[in-house]
Design a protein around this motif. Structure first.
Motif, short mmCIF file in Angstrom:
data_model
loop_
_atom_site.label_atom_id
_atom_site.label_comp_id
_atom_site.label_asym_id
_atom_site.label_seq_id
_atom_site.Cartn_x
_atom_site.Cartn_y
_atom_site.Cartn_z
N ILE A 493 -10.41 -60.11 41.58
CA ILE A 493 -11.73 -59.29 41.19
C ILE A 493 -11.43 -57.98 41.35
CG2 ILE A 493 -13.36 -61.13 41.96
CD1 ILE A 493 -13.70 -59.42 44.56
N VAL A 494 -12.13 -57.21 40.83
CA VAL A 494 -11.71 -55.40 40.95
C VAL A 494 -12.94 -55.05 41.89
CG1 VAL A 494 -11.73 -53.58 39.59
CG2 VAL A 494 -10.49 -55.56 38.79
N LEU A 495 -12.73 -54.30 42.73
CA LEU A 495 -14.01 -53.54 43.57
C LEU A 495 -13.75 -51.88 43.17
CD1 LEU A 495 -13.30 -55.05 47.10
CD2 LEU A 495 -14.82 -55.84 45.26
N VAL A 496 -14.87 -51.53 42.51
CA VAL A 496 -15.00 -50.18 42.01
C VAL A 496 -15.85 -49.53 43.34
CG1 VAL A 496 -15.66 -48.64 40.34
CG2 VAL A 496 -14.99 -50.77 39.60
N GLU A 497 -14.89 -48.79 44.13
CA GLU A 497 -15.67 -48.09 45.26
C GLU A 497 -15.72 -46.72 45.18
OE1 GLU A 497 -13.91 -47.45 49.74
OE2 GLU A 497 -13.33 -49.38 48.73
N ASP A 498 -17.20 -46.40 45.41
CA ASP A 498 -17.66 -45.22 45.12
C ASP A 498 -17.12 -44.46 43.99
OD1 ASP A 498 -18.93 -42.66 45.75
OD2 ASP A 498 -17.67 -42.24 47.56
N PRO A 499 -17.67 -44.73 42.80
CA PRO A 499 -17.10 -44.20 41.45
C PRO A 499 -17.05 -42.73 41.22
CG PRO A 499 -19.03 -45.80 41.16
CD PRO A 499 -18.49 -45.91 42.61
N LEU A 500 -18.18 -42.26 41.76
CA LEU A 500 -18.44 -40.66 41.41
C LEU A 500 -17.47 -39.98 42.21
CD1 LEU A 500 -22.23 -40.53 41.42
CD2 LEU A 500 -20.70 -40.90 39.48
N ALA A 501 -17.25 -40.49 43.33
CA ALA A 501 -16.20 -39.82 44.27
C ALA A 501 -14.68 -40.17 43.44
CB ALA A 501 -16.10 -40.19 45.85
N ILE A 502 -14.52 -41.12 42.88
CA ILE A 502 -13.27 -41.35 42.14
C ILE A 502 -13.03 -40.36 41.14
CG2 ILE A 502 -11.92 -42.98 40.89
CD1 ILE A 502 -13.37 -45.10 42.17
N GLN A 503 -14.12 -39.84 40.42
CA GLN A 503 -14.17 -39.02 39.34
C GLN A 503 -13.64 -37.62 39.71
OE1 GLN A 503 -17.95 -39.41 37.50
NE2 GLN A 503 -17.64 -41.02 36.44
N GLU A 504 -13.76 -37.34 41.18
CA GLU A 504 -13.24 -36.22 41.70
C GLU A 504 -11.84 -36.25 41.83
OE1 GLU A 504 -15.27 -35.45 45.25
OE2 GLU A 504 -17.19 -35.71 44.47
N GLN A 505 -10.95 -37.22 41.55
CA GLN A 505 -9.65 -37.33 41.86
C GLN A 505 -9.00 -36.82 40.51
OE1 GLN A 505 -7.99 -41.06 43.07
NE2 GLN A 505 -9.71 -41.44 44.67
N THR A 506 -7.87 -36.00 40.35
CA THR A 506 -7.38 -35.64 39.34
C THR A 506 -5.94 -36.28 39.16
OG1 THR A 506 -8.44 -33.51 39.60
CG2 THR A 506 -6.67 -33.22 38.12
N PRO A 507 -5.80 -37.26 38.09
CA PRO A 507 -4.63 -37.68 38.01
C PRO A 507 -3.45 -36.64 37.33
CG PRO A 507 -6.04 -39.52 37.25
CD PRO A 507 -7.00 -37.98 37.41
N PRO A 508 -1.99 -36.99 37.58
CA PRO A 508 -1.18 -35.80 36.86
C PRO A 508 -1.02 -36.21 35.23
CG PRO A 508 0.06 -37.59 38.00
CD PRO A 508 -1.58 -37.79 38.22
N ASP A 509 -0.47 -35.35 34.54
CA ASP A 509 -0.38 -35.45 33.14
C ASP A 509 0.55 -36.72 32.70
OD1 ASP A 509 -1.76 -33.11 32.73
OD2 ASP A 509 0.26 -31.68 32.63
N ASP A 510 1.61 -37.29 33.76
CA ASP A 510 2.33 -38.26 33.56
C ASP A 510 1.45 -39.61 33.42
OD1 ASP A 510 4.81 -37.67 33.51
OD2 ASP A 510 5.26 -38.57 35.57
N PHE A 511 0.41 -39.54 34.11
CA PHE A 511 -0.53 -40.76 34.29
C PHE A 511 -0.89 -40.89 32.53
CE2 PHE A 511 -5.04 -42.64 34.91
CZ PHE A 511 -4.76 -43.41 35.44
N TYR A 512 -1.58 -40.08 31.97
CA TYR A 512 -2.07 -40.02 30.55
C TYR A 512 -0.83 -40.35 29.69
CZ TYR A 512 -6.52 -38.48 32.80
OH TYR A 512 -7.70 -38.57 33.41
N ARG A 513 0.16 -39.75 29.74
CA ARG A 513 1.49 -39.55 28.95
C ARG A 513 1.88 -41.22 28.77
NH1 ARG A 513 6.52 -40.14 29.65
NH2 ARG A 513 6.26 -39.67 31.95
N ILE A 514 2.03 -41.82 29.70
CA ILE A 514 2.54 -43.24 29.52
C ILE A 514 1.25 -44.05 28.90
CG2 ILE A 514 3.90 -43.17 31.66
CD1 ILE A 514 2.08 -45.06 33.04
#
Length: 616
Positions: A493-514
């Motif tokens: 299963i997948v647990l999506v924990e506090d999704p609005l707070a997740i949106q405050e995280q900023t993945p690096p460019d690498d994350f989108y490039r792959i």
């Protein structure tokens, strides 16, 4: 100097020592195929780093930062990396499972895993989270040393245990998830490994105290570990210090870790056996050439005789539920949110045997779930956008979450939670099928005041487990069976924990490039839609149910009947009609008995005189 300045200076002096000792460890690894012979019996392609296998142990200190550049040089497979047991606070995009928190790394691409370990210490490991790829060797120990370790020892040794398959995982998976394997029998390994080899040697010096870090980096079978004429005192489990407990042996499921203190002998006149043994109850069949036990050596003096295999029958005295956290963390309060899951193994309409939680088998979405969270705005709090087959639950911040798992299967399942440790509030014994019990929140055994805390726990056959944790780490976290063949079958299963707070995280460019490199969308719901977040048309889903009237027994009967027919034709061609009937009567009788025992036939198979008459 003003009072304010003095306070600032004092705070800086407090912070500086920690900042001064924290280090950044940089690694550059290329995953590529390497010829290796783990058990000395078969050369196969293993996933090495920079042309070497086994993979290196990674050792860092508490609070250190890791920069690991992983280049996929496999050419024919995607890959990924998960740091098992690490919380990845504020860096959910570093967790690793593909199509959950990242896109797969395609051949030729490099991805930077860049994270800080913060307050975590103890025994962990890293492994591919792409299918069951780590069974082909993409795995290694990851140790975080604690400057304030609460026990004393002279030296430490990392000991990995696992099993080896002579064939690669993708070939095994194709045969495993196949209508011609309707019972879902898991692939049987060929051998036990210790430190990725057989007949390993562990050197001891007299009168020293050793910390042995045992890590099961296998994909399937739990193992017993016992040390001839030495006691083991458990002091750490899955990165959590526990009250010292002396045991005769360990029982370690895949993904679990135990650190034990062992006091060496005062003399060096003898060497000793370090034994490991498969839990053969987990095997659907035991081939004649499969050795269920293997010996490595504790060597005090290489000039002394080598040890002989040490026979030991586990007494059943070892039980992980009896361990207590050293810091005496009290039982969490009654849950704000309870998730109840029933484990079922069954077939769907394509004839393949799948693993289910509440009749849902996990199917990866078109967009990694973390990317759906990051791109969905206010819709992120609605679990429907993550798809019907990702089996996602949205958790509210700081809620106490309880996960209840009832096992309706005859097998053991080691369940692992990403992003957290959990309290093992209840763990039942194993039951027989006709005596199985589901957990009753209104009628249960008394809870422990200080329950065991860990990140991987064993669910017993037809039993149940009750786990609690606080939702204090925003992220998309996988909860799954770490018996990787069962994860391949969809037990997650997948647990999506506090999704609005997740949106405050900023993945690096690498994350989108792959993602761009492998053609995976970076926005949208589980079906890849962005215009209507609740339009799931085209999402990946599980196959349709079996047609009415078809059952697992029916498929087994069909498969056996097919084998009977093929065998009969082969006998006729090979020996001639009359001789085949007589010579192979025993084979038909055995198959008939199997079918009758499983209530699959009501009339005798064609055999004996009847067969002769029919042939004439």
């Amino acid at each position: 100097m003003s009072t304010v300045r003095l306070l600032i200076t004092a705070l800086v002096l407090l912070v500086l020592p920690q900042a001064a000792v924290a280090k950044t460890h940089t690694f550059h690894y290329t995953a590529e195929w390497v010829d290796a012979n783990p058990d000395g019996l078969h050369v196969k392609k293993m996933v090495g780093f920079n042309g070497q296998w086994p993979l290196p142990e990674i050792h860092i200190d508490k609070g250190d930062r890791v920069e690991l550049y992983l280049t996929n040089g496999l050419e024919n497979q995607n890959t990924s990396l998960h740091f098992h047991g690490l919380f990845m606070h504020g860096q959910n995009y570093m967790d690793g499972p593909e199509m959950v928190t990242q896109c797969p790394i395609p051949p030729g691409e490099t991805y930077l895993y860049n994270f800080t370990t913060h307050e975590q210490v103890g025994s962990y490991w890293y492994h591919s989270h792409t299918g069951a790829q780590y069974s082909d060797g993409l795995r290694g120990a990851f140790i975080i040393h604690d400057p304030d370790v609460p026990f004393e020892y002279d030296d430490e040794k990392v000991i990995t245990i696992s099993e080896t398959y002579h064939r690669q995982y993708d070939d095994l998976t194709r045969e495993f998830k196949n209508r011609y394997n309707p019972t879902g029998a898991e692939p049987i390994p060929q051998n036990l490994l210790l430190n990725d080899t057989q007949n390993a040697t562990i050197h001891f010096e007299a009168d020293k105290t050793y910390l042995l870090r045992f890590i099961n980096v296998g994909v399937f079978v739990s193992q017993y570990v016992y040390l001839e004429d030495h006691e083991m005192t458990i002091v750490e489990v899955d990165g959590v210090y526990v009250e010292p407990k002396t045991v005769e042996y360990l029982y370690i499921a895949v993904a679990q870790r135990y650190s034990v203190l062992v006091k060496a002998k005062k003399t060096t006149d003898k060497n000793y056996a370090l034994m490991q043994k498969f839990d053969n109850t987990m095997l659907d069949s035991i081939p004649q050439d499969l050795k269920l036990a293997a010996m490595s050596s504790i060597v005090y003096d290489a000039k002394q005789a080598a040890p002989k295999p040490y026979s030991f029958v586990p007494s059943g005295s070892f039980n992980e539920i009896n361990l207590r956290p050293l810091n005496k963390t009290e039982l969490l309060d009654e849950p704000d949110y309870r998730i109840t899951l029933d484990v079922i193994m069954d077939n769907l309409g394509d004839g393949i045997n799948y693993a289910f939680f509440n009749n849902i088998t996990y199917v990866a979405p078109k967009v990694p779930t973390l990317l759906s969270v990051l791109s969905s705005g206010e819709h992120a709090t609605d679990a429907k956008i993550y798809g019907s087959n990702t089996h996602s639950y949205v958790l509210q911040p700081h809620d106490i979450v309880e996960i209840v798992v009832n096992n309706q299967d005859s097998g053991r399942h080691p369940f692992h939670l990403h992003g957290h440790t959990f309290q093992v509030v209840q763990k039942s014994q194993a039951f027989e099928e006709d005596e199985q019990e589901a957990y009753d929140p209104d009628n249960h055994e008394p809870f422990q005041k200080y329950p065991l805390i860990r990140d991987t726990v064993i669910l017993e056959p037809f039993g149940y487990i009750v786990l609690r944790f606080r939702a204090d780490n925003p992220g998309v976290w996988f909860f799954h069976c770490h018996l990787d063949w069962h994860l391949e079958q969809g037990l997650a299963i997948v647990l999506v924990e506090d999704p609005l707070a997740i949106q405050e995280q900023t993945p690096p460019d690498d994350f989108y490039r792959i993602c761009e490199a492998c053609g995976v969308p970076t926005r949208g719901n589980a079906a890849g839609h962005v215009n209507d977040w609740f339009d799931l048309q085209g999402e990946p889903v599980q196959p349709a149910p079996l047609p009415e009237g078809f059952t697992l027994k029916g498929y087994v009967a069909f498969a056996i009947s097919t084998l009977i027919g093929i065998y009969g034709l082969w006998s006729i061609i090979q020996y001639g009609l009359e001789d085949a009937v007589q010579d192979d009567k025993a084979v038909f009788d055995k198959l008939e008995r199997i079918l009758k025992e499983n209530d699959m036939i009501q009339v005798p198979l064609l055999s004996g005189n009847d067969a002769s008459e029919e042939a004439q």
